[in-house]
Design an enzyme around this catalytic site. Structure first.
Site, PDB file in Angstrom:
ATOM      1  N   HIS A  57      18.146   6.910  23.024  1.00 26.41           N
ATOM      2  CA  HIS A  57      16.985   6.917  22.130  1.00 26.41           C
ATOM      3  C   HIS A  57      17.455   6.490  20.742  1.00 26.41           C
ATOM      4  CE1 HIS A  57      14.068   9.735  24.485  1.00 26.41           C
ATOM      5  NE2 HIS A  57      14.616   8.814  25.255  1.00 26.41           N
ATOM      6  N   GLU A  59      17.390   7.898  17.756  1.00 27.49           N
ATOM      7  CA  GLU A  59      18.160   8.896  17.021  1.00 27.49           C
ATOM      8  C   GLU A  59      19.541   9.081  17.632  1.00 27.49           C
ATOM      9  OE1 GLU A  59      13.759  10.220  17.021  1.00 27.49           O
ATOM     10  OE2 GLU A  59      15.153   9.253  18.397  1.00 27.49           O
ATOM     11  N   CYS A  87      16.250  14.571  21.280  1.00 29.66           N
ATOM     12  CA  CYS A  87      16.689  14.176  19.932  1.00 29.66           C
ATOM     13  C   CYS A  87      16.556  15.344  18.957  1.00 29.66           C
ATOM     14  CB  CYS A  87      15.914  12.953  19.466  1.00 29.66           C
ATOM     15  SG  CYS A  87      16.276  11.493  20.496  1.00 29.66           S
TER      16      CYS A  87
END
Length: 154
Positions: A57, A59, A87
């Site tokens: 992802h 992040e 995250c």
């Protein structure tokens, strides 16, 4: 942008550039920047599609690119979309105390969860972040479903 400083707006723009780059690569348009004050520590974007990595992802990619840091508690994480639970967990794990979120309309994410754990979360409600994610969801509902759809706030 609500409660955002000039520095916040600038760094959120960098995160949006990452999101746009991911979109251009055929991926999920989520970008992130980790900063200490106005100094960029790392930038990243969702690379799930590009790398075939379900954990990549925006992040997570940003944190991975930051490498080892002695401390994170004085840093801010900027992300174009409200963080998913994975995250959000990484934010807590690393002790990041401040997060600036581009938008939470297309995905509510876990801002409330982070706030309940003492993290300052500012939602910018940025029109460009909102429109980019909305466009992606309309164009690629299959990728959105694979990535996060149906897990709003989870």
């Amino acid at each position: 942008m609500n409660d955002c400083s000039v520095t916040d707006r600038h760094l959120l723009r960098l995160a949006l550039e990452e999101a746009r780059a991911g979109y251009a690569e055929g991926g999920v348009p989520v970008g992130a920047v980790l900063a200490s004050g106005d100094r960029v520590v790392a930038q990243g974007r969702n690379r799930r599609v590009q790398d075939g990595d379900p954990i990549a992802h925006g992040e997570m990619d940003c944190l991975r690119r930051a490498g080892r840091q002695r401390r994170y508690d004085g840093m801010t994480l900027y992300t174009t979309l409200s963080p998913c639970m994975m995250c959000a967990g990484a934010i807590l794990q690393f002790g990041i105390r401040r997060v600036v979120v581009g938008e939470e309309r297309n995905f509510a994410g876990n801002a409330g969860f982070l706030r309940s754990r003492g993290v300052t979360v500012i939602v910018a409600d940025d029109p460009e972040c909102i429109s980019l994610m909305r466009r992606f969801i309309e164009e690629r509902p299959d990728l959105w479903d694979e990535d996060i759809a149906g897990r709003d706030g989870v």
